[in-house]
Design an enzyme around this catalytic site. Sequence first.
Site, PDB file in Angstrom:
ATOM      1  N   LYS A   1     -72.713  35.937 -53.343  1.00  0.00           N
ATOM      2  CA  LYS A   1     -72.582  36.533 -52.054  1.00  0.00           C
ATOM      3  C   LYS A   1     -71.206  37.563 -52.399  1.00  0.00           C
ATOM      4  CE  LYS A   1     -71.362  35.408 -47.173  1.00  0.00           C
ATOM      5  NZ  LYS A   1     -70.896  34.383 -46.096  1.00  0.00           N
TER       6      LYS A   1
ATOM      7  N   SER B   1     -73.970  34.067 -42.043  1.00  0.00           N
ATOM      8  CA  SER B   1     -73.451  35.401 -42.802  1.00  0.00           C
ATOM      9  C   SER B   1     -74.205  35.407 -44.285  1.00  0.00           C
ATOM     10  CB  SER B   1     -72.122  35.806 -42.724  1.00  0.00           C
ATOM     11  OG  SER B   1     -71.545  34.674 -43.461  1.00  0.00           O
TER      12      SER B   1
ATOM     13  N   SER C   1     -72.692  29.473 -41.944  1.00  0.00           N
ATOM     14  CA  SER C   1     -73.175  30.592 -42.766  1.00  0.00           C
ATOM     15  C   SER C   1     -73.838  30.183 -44.175  1.00  0.00           C
ATOM     16  CB  SER C   1     -72.109  31.710 -42.901  1.00  0.00           C
ATOM     17  OG  SER C   1     -71.970  32.492 -41.933  1.00  0.00           O
TER      18      SER C   1
HETATM   19  N1  GLN Z   1     -71.986  32.759 -37.485  1.00  0.00           N
HETATM   20  C1  GLN Z   1     -70.719  32.327 -37.106  1.00  0.00           C
HETATM   21  C2  GLN Z   1     -69.604  33.467 -36.951  1.00  0.00           C
HETATM   22  O1  GLN Z   1     -69.953  34.622 -36.653  1.00  0.00           O
HETATM   23  C3  GLN Z   1     -70.349  31.661 -38.538  1.00  0.00           C
HETATM   24  C4  GLN Z   1     -69.979  32.825 -39.703  1.00  0.00           C
HETATM   25  C5  GLN Z   1     -69.778  32.181 -40.928  1.00  0.00           C
HETATM   26  O2  GLN Z   1     -69.983  30.799 -41.215  1.00  0.00           O
HETATM   27  N2  GLN Z   1     -69.100  32.746 -41.886  1.00  0.00           N
HETATM   28  O3  GLN Z   1     -68.510  33.163 -36.971  1.00  0.00           O
END
Ligand code: GLN
Length: 484
Positions: free
Chosen positions: A76, A151, A175
């Site tokens: 990532k 994400s 995410s």
């Molecule tokens: N969707 C959640 C957010 O926008 C989690 C994102 C994540 O786990 N990095 O904060």
Amino acid sequence: MHEKSIAELATALKDGEVSSVELTAHYLRRIETLDDAINAYVTVTGEQAMEAAKAADEARAQGNAGPLTGVPIAHKDIFCTEGTRTSCGSKMLDNFIAPYDATVVARFKAAGCPILGKTNMDEFAMGSSNETSYYGPVKNPWDTERVPGGSSGGSAAVVAGRLAPGATGTDTGGSIRQPAALNGVTGIKPTYGRVSRWGMIAFASSLDQGGPMARTAEDCALMLNVMAGFDQRDSTSIQRPDEDFTKRLNTPVKGLRIGLPKQFFGEGMDAGVARVVDEAIAHYKGLGAEFVEVDLPHSDLSVAAYYVVAPAECSSNLARFDGVRYGYRCEDPKDLLDLYMRSRGEGFGPEVKRRIMVGTYALSAGYFDAYYLKAQKIRRLIAEDFATAFKDVDVILGPTAPSTAFRLGEKTDDPVTMYLSDTYTIAVNLAGLPAMSLPAGFSDGLPVGLQLIGNYFEEARLLGVAHQYQLGTEWCRMAPGGFE
Ligand code: GLN
């Protein structure tokens, strides 16, 4: 070759059926022909990957191969990679060449895994659909008009599309698990502190945790063996003896007590997701597991608490992107204030700005007690709910996400609906527990994920429970059309 799991590739490399050079070249060719359709890679590092593959083959010839030597993977784009752009999905870091490797990256290099490239992601990992990326959205390989989740959507999509056998992800509120669910792959968020955060660009430091994404639980266990371990450069890294995460893969689930949180099975879950979860429960019953209802009375507060704590931490973490030290700098600044304001104003996208503003507000002198302190208290109650539940059960089971992959653009105008995509995953981060998502079936042709939550340090148990399911089902072996 790309239809093989990491475990199968490791065996093929060991038996000399294929070399790392052949395997890595094969994946790079697939990326070249197929990635345009899904936009899952931000950067492809073909040359370095081929060099690393050669070195892996040489190490093997000299008898110096470890379990994953020669298996290529993707990272990532939140993990710093020395000499390669590390963008975090943001214009702010579009020009940033990391001067060092994150601990996770260094560990995979030491294990002999060539890096195919860096995967696309929501900007600074803020999002549930990959649509906040500066590099454009990732598309779901099962239906390119739909989101891959976020994400870590790029990492999930490269695994689903067979453009890498495995990839790293990070999970602050879901995410790893939510995109794993939406792409039909397996991913685990370890216990907070298991995987070093050093060199992993910070979003919300008390929640962020790196973990593996691959096709199977067995593959995740093999990757976690490389990733996890104490790191003195991360002050929240846990000092525990190294563990073999494959050690419980073959433990039968007979007699296992599985908790079903009643709050996860109310309204809000799509009918197709509910059906798949019910079928998975029936499968585990067939294997001799016992089901018990558990109560997580504060779980409906988790999204609200998270959207105070996470923005508060991000408003502080992202202060370092100021146009002075690294990253984007605006043209012709008038003075220092103008430099700060325009560099940040032009470098960050709207979702990141929204979070910084919410977080700064929640931390301000007049509101700290009302929001931040309150959210921290709720966080404690949520952790206590799980502790109580784990007195009666070994693992907790439920859906990973309330729906399957939604259409691109469907939720972009409504942040709150988007935030609810993580309704089943966020409480786990607030409590710091390990949890995973595994593919459990399809609804209208789109993958559905099953979530398993464990007590602290029970990753090996979770991976075993998932592996037992994957031995008797085919979901984790299915490939999207056009990517077979
Ligand atoms: N969707 C959640 C957010 O926008 C989690 C994102 C994540 O786990 N990095 O904060």
